[in-house]
Design a protein around this motif. Structure first.
Motif, PDB file in Angstrom:
ATOM      1  N   LYS A  26      19.726 -40.172  96.337  1.00 19.96           N
ATOM      2  CA  LYS A  26      21.135 -40.579  96.442  1.00 19.96           C
ATOM      3  C   LYS A  26      21.696 -40.296  97.827  1.00 19.96           C
ATOM      4  O   LYS A  26      22.558 -41.023  98.309  1.00 19.96           O
ATOM      5  CB  LYS A  26      21.967 -39.872  95.367  1.00 19.96           C
ATOM      6  CG  LYS A  26      21.674 -40.419  93.979  1.00 19.96           C
ATOM      7  CD  LYS A  26      22.782 -40.129  92.998  1.00 19.96           C
ATOM      8  CE  LYS A  26      22.625 -41.015  91.771  1.00 19.96           C
ATOM      9  NZ  LYS A  26      23.671 -40.846  90.794  1.00 19.96           N
ATOM     10  N   ASP A  29      19.843 -43.103 100.162  1.00 19.57           N
ATOM     11  CA  ASP A  29      20.281 -44.459  99.801  1.00 19.57           C
ATOM     12  C   ASP A  29      21.816 -44.451  99.828  1.00 19.57           C
ATOM     13  O   ASP A  29      22.486 -44.544  98.805  1.00 19.57           O
ATOM     14  CB  ASP A  29      19.756 -44.843  98.417  1.00 19.57           C
ATOM     15  CG  ASP A  29      20.249 -46.227  97.968  1.00 19.57           C
ATOM     16  OD1 ASP A  29      20.631 -47.030  98.845  1.00 19.57           O
ATOM     17  OD2 ASP A  29      20.265 -46.487  96.756  1.00 19.57           O
ATOM     18  N   GLY A  32      23.814 -47.100  98.113  1.00 15.87           N
ATOM     19  CA  GLY A  32      23.552 -47.225  96.674  1.00 15.87           C
ATOM     20  C   GLY A  32      22.993 -48.571  96.239  1.00 15.87           C
ATOM     21  O   GLY A  32      23.151 -48.978  95.094  1.00 15.87           O
ATOM     22  N   LEU A 165      22.906 -48.290  86.917  1.00 14.36           N
ATOM     23  CA  LEU A 165      23.631 -48.708  88.124  1.00 14.36           C
ATOM     24  C   LEU A 165      25.121 -48.892  87.884  1.00 14.36           C
ATOM     25  O   LEU A 165      25.936 -48.622  88.761  1.00 14.36           O
ATOM     26  CB  LEU A 165      23.040 -50.024  88.663  1.00 14.36           C
ATOM     27  CG  LEU A 165      21.598 -49.968  89.163  1.00 14.36           C
ATOM     28  CD1 LEU A 165      21.138 -51.345  89.599  1.00 14.36           C
ATOM     29  CD2 LEU A 165      21.443 -48.984  90.309  1.00 14.36           C
TER      30      LEU A 165
END
Length: 272
Positions: A26, A29, A32, A165
């Motif tokens: 997290k 990335d 996201g 997601l």
């Protein structure tokens, strides 16, 4: 709103728990989108090299760029210039590696669809947390991993945090399919085929020629070819289409693909 500055998780190269792995994912990335790419990738590799060498590294140095190129050749399995979660799982020594465990259990997209059909027990088109718990329990038994109920709950929540997601507390088909290696992820290959409910209903009625309420393999074959033509997806090829058809048929009930099953693939939750 002021954003809180977060300390990057330390990239120590000892075994990570699933939660530590997730924190690292997290962090790097940052947008996201499910990939570590561009500047994120450079930041990740810089941290990784610093962890390996025990000292800071200069990303502008030619040797850094060469090493990064070599690193990507080793770990970017589908050569798309970015790192996805399953590729990161190969890089970091994760103690409770669900992803690698999952690969032993579900090696192909048709096996994945058969597993989906088994664990989506209420046929809702989603794997809810109680269904996911059953899936992980079987997965861990098959991999001969020891666990108690507390650990199983922790694993279930970690997988939800990794793959849910849209934060609705359950996994849609495209979210769950992120567990698959990219080359096996048929949903990614066919993500341009997305239909509205109206388009889907019209299509199903058109190809259910005998009006018996389900589509068989031959009718599915004609339906998919028609869809690929309409969406101008000539690059799929016969073998790609055959693999996609086989994966969808794994959802069928003894060769009968009912409206709900096909809708999950072509309509619902196809926004990966």
């Amino acid at each position: 709103m002021a954003t809180q500055t977060q300390q990057p998780p330390h990239l120590h190269l000892a075994e990570l728990t699933a939660a530590q792995f997730l924190d690292i994912w997290k962090h790097f990335d940052a947008d996201g989108n499910g990939y570590i790419e561009g500047k994120e990738l450079e930041n990740f590799f810089q941290e990784l090299e610093a962890a390996r060498q025990g000292v800071g590294v200069d990303p502008s140095h030619a040797a850094f760029k060469e090493k990064m190129k070599e690193f990507m050749a080793n770990f970017d399995k589908n050569a798309d210039g970015r790192i996805e979660m399953s590729e990161l799982a190969q890089i970091l020594p994760t103690e409770e590696n669900f992803l690698l465990c999952f690969r032993q259990f579900v090696g192909s997209s048709s096996e994945f669809m058969a597993a989906w059909r088994k664990y989506d027990t209420d046929r809702s088109g989603y794997i809810e947390s109680n269904e996911l718990k059953g899936f992980l329990s079987d997965l861990l038994k098959k991999a001969n991993r020891h666990y108690d109920d507390k650990k199983l709950n922790e694993y279930t929540q970690t997988i939800l945090r990794m793959f849910d997601l849209n934060g609705d507390g359950k996994l849609g088909l495209s979210e769950m399919a992120r567990l698959l290696p990219t080359q096996e992820n048929f949903l990614l290959k066919f993500q341009d085929i997305t239909l509205t409910a109206e388009q889907f209903n019209a299509l199903f009625t058109l190809f259910d020629k005998d009006g018996n309420g389900y589509i068989d393999e031959q009718e599915l074959d004609a339906l998919l070819k028609d869809l690929c033509d309409k969406k101008k997806m000539q690059n799929i090829g016969t073998s790609g289409l055959t693999g996609y058809k086989r994966s969808i048929m794994a959802l069928s009930d003894e060769g009968k693909l009912y409206r709900t099953e096909l809708e999950i693939v072509l309509c619902r939750d196809s926004t990966l």
